[in-house]
Design a protein around this motif. Structure first.
Motif, PDB file in Angstrom:
ATOM      1  N   ALA A 272       0.841  -1.200   0.000  1.00 10.94           N
ATOM      2  CA  ALA A 272       0.000   0.000   0.000  1.00 10.94           C
ATOM      3  C   ALA A 272       0.874   1.249   0.000  1.00 10.94           C
ATOM      4  N   VAL A 281      -7.295   0.680   3.610  1.00  8.30           N
ATOM      5  CA  VAL A 281      -6.169  -0.253   3.673  1.00  8.30           C
ATOM      6  C   VAL A 281      -6.532  -1.389   4.624  1.00  8.30           C
ATOM      7  N   LYS A 285      -2.554  -5.030   4.325  1.00  7.62           N
ATOM      8  CA  LYS A 285      -1.969  -3.903   3.584  1.00  7.62           C
ATOM      9  C   LYS A 285      -2.428  -3.836   2.130  1.00  7.62           C
ATOM     10  N   ARG A 286      -3.468  -4.574   1.799  1.00 10.39           N
ATOM     11  CA  ARG A 286      -4.045  -4.439   0.465  1.00 10.39           C
ATOM     12  C   ARG A 286      -5.089  -3.322   0.479  1.00 10.39           C
ATOM     13  N   ILE A 287      -5.346  -2.753  -0.678  1.00  6.68           N
ATOM     14  CA  ILE A 287      -6.225  -1.597  -0.795  1.00  6.68           C
ATOM     15  C   ILE A 287      -7.606  -2.066  -1.245  1.00  6.68           C
ATOM     16  N   VAL A 307      -1.877  -5.685  -4.918  1.00  3.82           N
ATOM     17  CA  VAL A 307      -2.204  -4.681  -3.903  1.00  3.82           C
ATOM     18  C   VAL A 307      -3.708  -4.441  -3.791  1.00  3.82           C
TER      19      VAL A 307
END
Length: 457
Positions: A272, A281, A285-287, A307
């Protein structure tokens, strides 16, 4: 502002990252009325699925990397800037980098993933990882340096630690590098180190779950287990490495495996970008994105590839972090940009699973297709063909095929080079920052290796 990018009457689309997703999207927009700007800290596209072969000397680094500018030579609407992204300012539609600020009309985050150490500081500081070409080259040098040291030491305990290799993580990367190391032990190392008793060299694969290749079918899990067992790899299921210090990989408070070579392949987080609201987030830590790959709460910010955290009914934890997902999302987003340009409503993304595969060793691979499973030599050929066709650049395809053919017919790997000697004090994280110096000491050693465990039924 804009680091000398030319002004254009067309909207500017900035893509952060030139992995599978960013590369595919930029190429897909070749003929569209948009100025495409790609930002990446490296000036090359890296074919990550083959990094482990660079680490084990089967391929050279330049056969899995291709210059970004060469890929897009002749694409008039494409511009590249080599930079580290520091943060994004969504209010000002600006990306802040170490070379200056870049304004955007549309922003696409294709930053991929970073190694997930699950908060274990001793492992983050001391373990080796395989997320980049420098990582792979460092690992290759480090393994061969340790064998050179093993020749010199008269201490059998220290020699054992220098020769032992522990791979943490039973996913495709862990399985593939374990199998490759086992083949190296059988075919390559005896030629180079006849003075060492390589029967003492132990290769371990440690998996916290109940099976290897967790995302794949039960048949593939069993086949991979049997292949690694045949190769003499010590398989530890339902086991976690708690910490790694003083050349000891602890799987309980007191029990450990002595090793100077701990390879961490146990998980990844999304990469991210700083500046986004915390609400978008996820914990990994993926969006968080919607079915258009639009970041929640924004109309001109998108995320694709590893991501992007796209949750569906079939996949409540998000789509898998795989190259086919990234490629399909890039193609779909390019089409949606065209629809937006025409004032049309974007269409939802649907992932089409065309299959997954993993290679264990020569003539040993597993392939899961939507309507079937196969293994062995046919699976190995399928894996070779798919990866060869996916490599960027004709030269890379030829070089990889030549190296594979040489290794197959000679049972050898020619790239056993320590080009740049590596020390743990030189270890850097995925962001290029140096980590703490590794403190090594002579470990204790239990000469009886942990038994191979049978996978859960």
């Amino acid at each position: 502002m804009d680091t000398n990018l030319p002004k254009s009457s067309h909207p500017r689309l900035v893509i952060i990252g030139c992995g599978f997703a960013g590369l595919r999207l930029a190429k897909a927009l070749k003929h569209d009325p948009v100025q495409v700007v790609v930002i990446d800290r490296n000036n090359y596209h890296n074919f990550q699925p083959l990094l482990y072969q660079v680490a084990t000397g089967a391929l050279e680094a330049d056969s899995i990397a291709y210059p970004i500018r060469k890929i897009f030579a002749g694409q008039k609407n494409f511009f590249y800037r080599m930079a580290d992204v520091q943060r994004v300012d969504t209010a000002a539609n600006t990306v802040h980098t170490n070379i200056g600020d870049i304004h955007y009309d549309y922003l696409v985050l294709a930053t991929g993933s970073l190694t997930n150490f699950f908060g274990i500081e001793s492992i983050e500081k001391n373990a080796m990882q395989i997320k980049s070409i420098p990582n792979a080259l460092n690992l290759r040098s480090y393994i061969f340096q340790n064998f050179e040291k093993a020749l010199l030491t008269e201490d059998p305990v220290q020699r054992q630690a220098l020769m032992n290799i522990v791979v943490v993580g039973g996913g495709p990367t862990g399985v593939e590098i374990s199998g490759s190391l086992a083949e190296m032990r059988k075919h390559v190392l005896p030629k180079d180190y006849p003075e060492l008793d390589l029967q003492q060299m132990q290769i371990y694969i440690v998996e916290a779950g109940a099976e290897l290749l967790g995302p794949m079918s039960p048949q593939s899990q069993r086949d991979a287990f049997e292949y690694l067992k045949e190769l003499g790899v010590n398989i530890r299921l339902n086991t976690s490495i708690k910490r790694y210090e003083d050349c000891k990989a602890y799987y309980s408070e007191t029990e450990f495996i002595p090793t100077e070579n701990l390879i961490w392949a146990a998980g990844v987080n999304g990469a991210a970008v700083p500046g986004l609201p915390d609400a978008v987030v996820a914990r990994n830590k993926r969006i968080t994105v919607n079915r258009w790959n639009q970041v929640e709460g924004f109309t001109n910010v998108f995320a694709i590839g590893d991501v992007a955290n796209m949750v569906t009914e079939d996949m409540p934890k998000g789509l898998p972090m795989l190259a086919p997902v990234a490629i399909q999302q890039a193609d779909h987003l390019a089409e949606n940009f065209r629809r937006l340009a025409k004032g049309q409503t974007p269409v939802d993304f649907k992932y089409h699973n065309k299959g997954v595969m993993a290679i264990v060793a020569r003539n040993k691979a597993v392939v899961d297709l939507p309507k079937g499973h196969f293994r062995g030599f046919l699976g190995w050929l399928t894996w070779l063909f798919v990866h060869l066709m996916t490599l960027v650049g004709f030269r890379n395809k030829v070089v990889a095929l030549t190296d594979w053919a040489f290794s197959y017919f000679s049972s050898d790997q020619a790239l056993r080079l320590i080009i740049r000697p590596f020390s743990r004090r030189d270890v850097k994280d995925d962001k290029g920052k140096k980590t703490a110096e590794h403190q090594a000491s002579t470990p204790q050693y239990n000469p009886t290796p942990p038994a191979i465990q049978t996978p859960a039924a």
